[in-house]
Design a protein around this motif. Structure first.
Motif, short mmCIF file in Angstrom:
data_model
loop_
_atom_site.label_atom_id
_atom_site.label_comp_id
_atom_site.label_asym_id
_atom_site.label_seq_id
_atom_site.Cartn_x
_atom_site.Cartn_y
_atom_site.Cartn_z
N SER A 1 38.94 37.23 34.51
CA SER A 1 37.40 36.98 35.48
C SER A 1 37.50 35.16 34.35
O SER A 1 36.26 34.85 35.08
N ASP B 1 35.34 32.32 43.41
CA ASP B 1 35.43 33.74 42.45
C ASP B 1 34.04 33.00 40.89
O ASP B 1 34.24 33.99 40.34
N THR C 1 32.18 35.41 39.32
CA THR C 1 31.41 35.98 38.28
C THR C 1 30.58 36.43 37.60
O THR C 1 30.48 36.57 36.41
N ALA D 1 28.13 38.31 38.59
CA ALA D 1 27.95 39.80 38.37
C ALA D 1 28.17 39.92 36.66
O ALA D 1 27.07 41.13 36.22
N THR E 1 34.18 45.56 34.76
CA THR E 1 35.11 44.05 35.15
C THR E 1 36.99 44.10 35.31
O THR E 1 37.12 43.34 36.02
N TYR F 1 37.56 46.43 38.03
CA TYR F 1 37.67 46.56 39.27
C TYR F 1 37.40 44.85 40.03
O TYR F 1 38.31 44.24 41.30
N ARG F 2 36.71 43.92 39.23
CA ARG F 2 35.97 42.81 39.77
C ARG F 2 37.79 42.17 39.63
O ARG F 2 37.78 41.67 40.62
N ASP F 3 38.91 42.17 38.92
CA ASP F 3 40.03 41.53 38.28
C ASP F 3 40.58 41.69 38.91
O ASP F 3 41.60 41.01 39.74
N SER G 1 40.40 40.07 42.56
CA SER G 1 40.76 38.63 42.28
C SER G 1 41.97 38.27 42.12
O SER G 1 42.84 37.55 43.18
N ASN H 1 34.55 35.48 51.09
CA ASN H 1 36.10 36.44 51.25
C ASN H 1 37.06 37.81 52.19
O ASN H 1 37.34 37.08 53.19
#
Length: 162
Positions: free
Chosen positions: A4, A12, A16, A19, A37, A39-41, A44, A147
């Motif tokens: 992130s 992105d 970030t 979020a 975090t 999950y988000r990474d 990405s 996305n």
């Protein structure tokens, strides 16, 4: 350095930042924050085709996440990676697990049915399920055009991008 913090893409970076702000404002536990975090990474890394890194992040998110609904999306994304890698049996396992936690996840249901039809050698049924999955993806992409890079690539490769 967490992924992130490495993002070069404007969207992105914006996601970030938003979020991170939401995680500070919304009352959540440290465990929930860490799970998100990872999950988000994972998302990405997956969008950049870094599947091994994405899987590592998703597995860590699964270790931390306890909410069944949130887990369903992690499992679904793991299934997508296995589908991309041609590991259809593994993908099916993860789609089933996602649906057990969230029965109203249409894209997992359609992908699962398509994968099952492939394994049974029924290409006509498989096509119908994948076409329905494509409809859901096109709707999602119309809402967030930058996305779902993986889904956009799948739609183009399979000739379903309209």
């Amino acid at each position: 350095m967490p992924r992130s913090q490495k993002n070069d893409n404007f969207i992105d970076k914006t996601f970030t930042i938003v979020a991170d702000i939401l995680l500070r404002i919304i009352p959540t536990t440290q465990r929930e924050k860490e799970a998100f975090t990872y999950y988000r990474d994972g998302m990405s890394a997956q969008s950049e085709g870094e599947y091994a890194e994405a899987l590592q992040n998703y597995y860590e998110a699964m270790r931390l996440e306890i909410d069944p609904y949130d887990r369903s999306y992690i499992l679904y994304n793991i299934g997508l990676i296995h589908t991309s890698n041609g590991e259809h049996a593994k993908a099916l396992e993860y789609y089933f697990q996602a649906l057990e936690r969230n029965p109203s996840l249409p894209q997992a249901f359609n992908n699962m049915r398509g994968e099952q039809a492939i394994q049974q050698g029924d290409s006509e049924t498989s096509e119908a399920w994948f076409n329905q999955a494509a409809d859901y993806w096109r709707q999602a992409i119309s809402l967030a055009p930058s996305n779902y890079i993986e889904a956009q690539n799948w739609l183009k490769i399979t000739g379903r991008f309209k």
